[in-house]
Design an enzyme around this catalytic site. Sequence first.
Site, PDB file in Angstrom:
ATOM      1  N   ASP A   1       0.720  -1.208  -0.129  1.00  0.00           N
ATOM      2  CA  ASP A   1      -0.076   0.004   0.137  1.00  0.00           C
ATOM      3  C   ASP A   1       0.880   1.328   0.075  1.00  0.00           C
ATOM      4  O   ASP A   1       2.009   1.225   0.640  1.00  0.00           O
ATOM      5  CB  ASP A   1      -0.829   0.095   1.326  1.00  0.00           C
ATOM      6  CG  ASP A   1      -1.774   1.012   1.324  1.00  0.00           C
ATOM      7  OD1 ASP A   1      -2.788   0.933   0.366  1.00  0.00           O
ATOM      8  OD2 ASP A   1      -2.167   1.680   2.173  1.00  0.00           O
TER       9      ASP A   1
ATOM     10  N   GLU B   1       1.635  -0.154  -5.083  1.00  0.00           N
ATOM     11  CA  GLU B   1       0.938   0.985  -5.399  1.00  0.00           C
ATOM     12  C   GLU B   1       1.747   2.440  -5.537  1.00  0.00           C
ATOM     13  O   GLU B   1       2.106   2.743  -4.276  1.00  0.00           O
ATOM     14  CB  GLU B   1      -0.412   1.095  -4.378  1.00  0.00           C
ATOM     15  CG  GLU B   1      -1.401   2.031  -4.860  1.00  0.00           C
ATOM     16  CD  GLU B   1      -1.930   2.674  -3.537  1.00  0.00           C
ATOM     17  OE1 GLU B   1      -3.098   3.338  -3.800  1.00  0.00           O
ATOM     18  OE2 GLU B   1      -1.636   2.313  -2.215  1.00  0.00           O
TER      19      GLU B   1
HETATM   20  C1  GLC Z   1      -4.290   2.914  -0.301  1.00  0.00           C
HETATM   21  C2  GLC Z   1      -5.327   2.253  -0.425  1.00  0.00           C
HETATM   22  C3  GLC Z   1      -6.590   2.738   0.092  1.00  0.00           C
HETATM   23  C4  GLC Z   1      -6.371   3.207   1.726  1.00  0.00           C
HETATM   24  C5  GLC Z   1      -5.182   3.947   1.678  1.00  0.00           C
HETATM   25  C6  GLC Z   1      -4.883   3.970   2.978  1.00  0.00           C
HETATM   26  O1  GLC Z   1      -4.395   4.148  -1.292  1.00  0.00           O
HETATM   27  O2  GLC Z   1      -5.521   1.774  -1.763  1.00  0.00           O
HETATM   28  O3  GLC Z   1      -7.858   2.255  -0.129  1.00  0.00           O
HETATM   29  O4  GLC Z   1      -7.504   4.137   2.119  1.00  0.00           O
HETATM   30  O5  GLC Z   1      -4.091   3.463   0.952  1.00  0.00           O
HETATM   31  O6  GLC Z   1      -4.343   2.915   3.505  1.00  0.00           O
END
Ligand code: GLC
Length: 556
Positions: free
Chosen positions: A205, A248
Site C-alpha cells: 500500500d 501501489e
Molecule cells: C491506499 C488504499 C486505500 C487506503 C489508503 C490508506 O491508497 O488503496 O484504499 O485508504 O491506501 O491505507
Amino acid sequence: MRMSHAADLWWKNAVIYCLDVETFFDGDGDGCGDFNGLAQRVGYLDEMGVTCIWLMPFYPTPDRDDGYDITDFYGVDPRLGTNGELVEFLRVARDRGIRVIADLVVNHTSDKHPWFQSARSSPDSPHRDWYVWRDEPPADGPKGVVFPDQEKSLWEYDEKAGQYYLHRFYKHQPDLNVANPAVRDEIARVLGYWLHLGLSGFRVDAVPFLLETGGALDAEDLPDPHEYLRDLRAFLNRRNGEAVILGEVNLPYPDTMRFFGDEDGDELTMCFDFIGMQRLYLSLARGKAAPLAEALRERPEQPKDTHWATFVRNHDELTLDKLSEEERQEVFEAFGPEKRMQLYDRGLRRRLPSMLDGDMDRIRLVYSLLFSMPGTPVLFYGEEIGMAEELSVEGRNAVRTPMQWSDDDNGGFSTADPEKLPAPMVQGEFGPEKVNVVSQLRDPDSLLSWMKLLIRRYRQCPELAWGRYEVLEHDAESVLAHRADQDGGTVVAAHNFADEPVDVTLRLDRLEPGDRLVDLLSDGTTPVEDGEVRLSLGRYGCRWLRVVKPGEVFVP
Ligand code: GLC
C-alpha cells in the site's frame, strides 16, 4: 514462446484477482463474508482462470478505512474468521494451484494500535519513535492531503503526547516512522510471518508515502529510501524466491521506474500502471486510440524479471489525477457527470459497466484490452460479471458492495438479514436480479464467458503479457493495434474505440510469405499479403490474431 519461462516467472503471466473477504461470501450466515465462505468459492475462481488471489486487508481493525487501519499485523479480524481458517483457505487455494498475496499496509497503523497507544502515552515509551512527532507542524514537511473532504492537514495534535504526529491519510492513521530501524525490523518480521504461513507476496500500500518519513527527525531521515526498498525485496526473496511485491505507486512513468529499482530491478517486483489506466479512460471518452497508444509508447520497458500490472478498476475511486484538468473534465463528462459520482475532485466512485451505460460491446472491448495489453492484468471482484456501484453508499465504498452470486436474497452472498451485511447490495438494473454469477455461468454469451475466453487465450499467449510489444501505425484513429513478439511467436491485437465499424490496414514487418493470421477470439483466418493485412472491426470490436506459419498446426 517457452512456457517454462512463463511458469517460472509466474507473476509475468498471472491473472490476479483482488477481493475483500468481508464482501465475497458469507459462510456462516452472520452477514459478513469470511474465510470459510471464501474457501468455498476458490473453485469458481479457479474455473474462471484466476491464478493469484490478492486479499484486501483482513487484519484486526476498527474498520474506519475498510480495514486499511490495522491494530495487529499478525492477526485475522474475528469477523472474518481465525488464523486457522485463513490457513485452511490457503490450503484450498494451493490445491487449485492458486497463489495468494495480501495487502501490506505499513505506511501507518490505526490510532488504536497498541504501538500508537504506547507511543502517545509518554516520551519515554519504547514505541515513541515508531511514529513521526513534531512540536509544531513543519513548514517544509510533506504536502498534500490524500482525502481532502475529511482532512485539512497532515499533522494532528495529540493531547496526551503533547505533540503533533504525521498522518498521510486519515488522522486516525498515524504514519509509522521507517527511519527507525526497529520499525523496519518489525515490518520484515510481518512479511516473514505471512510468507511462512504460505503467502506468495504482497500488494504494498502507498509505497511512496511509506518511504517518506516526514522530515520530522531531520538527521535521522532515511538517507536513501530506495536502499530500504531494496533491503525489503532482498529479505522477501531470501525467505521465498518466488514471492513478489506489487506496489501501489501512482506517479509519472519516470518516477515509477525508480520504484522498480531502475535498470537493476531490485525493488518492487511489479508496479501498477496508473498512467495507462487513466489514458484508457481518455481514449474511451474520445473514441480515439491516441491517448492509450501514447501511454504504451511512453511506458518505459520494465527491468528484467519485473513487470507492469494493468487494471481497469480497483477498490478505490477511479483516480484521474494524472490527466490534465481539461482531460479530467472530459472523462467526468463522459462517465460521471453528476457531482455525486465524483470524489476528491480527482476521481469517480463508479465501476465500469455503469460508466459505459451497460453497453456490452464496449465493456467487452475494455476487458479485451486489459488481457491483451502488455502487463499482468489485475481484476477487482465482480468485474467478471459486470457489477456496478451503489451510489447510496458513502465515498469509495460505493464500489465495495457484496459479490452478486445469484438472484436470491442478498444476491446469494449471505442468508442473514440485509441490515447485517457490510454494505447494501447494488439496487436497480445492475443489481443481483440482473447481474449474477449463476445466470452467467449458464450463458455462453455472458460477460463471464467472455472473460473466461480472454483468460484462456491470454494464458496460452504469454507473448501478450510480456513479449516485446509495438504499437502499430495506421490511419484509423479509433483503432489501437499492437503486436507482441517473443521467442518466435507473434500475436497481433486490434481494438476499435468507435461506436461504428471500421476497416484498418496494418503493416506487419518480419512476416514471411504464406504466414496467416488466425483469430483467437472467434473463428477465422486472414492471409497476410505483401506484409500487409486488412482487418474489419465491428463497433467497439476487438480481434486477437496469432501468426501461424505455413504447414504449422495450430491448436487454439
Ligand atoms: C491506499 C488504499 C486505500 C487506503 C489508503 C490508506 O491508497 O488503496 O484504499 O485508504 O491506501 O491505507
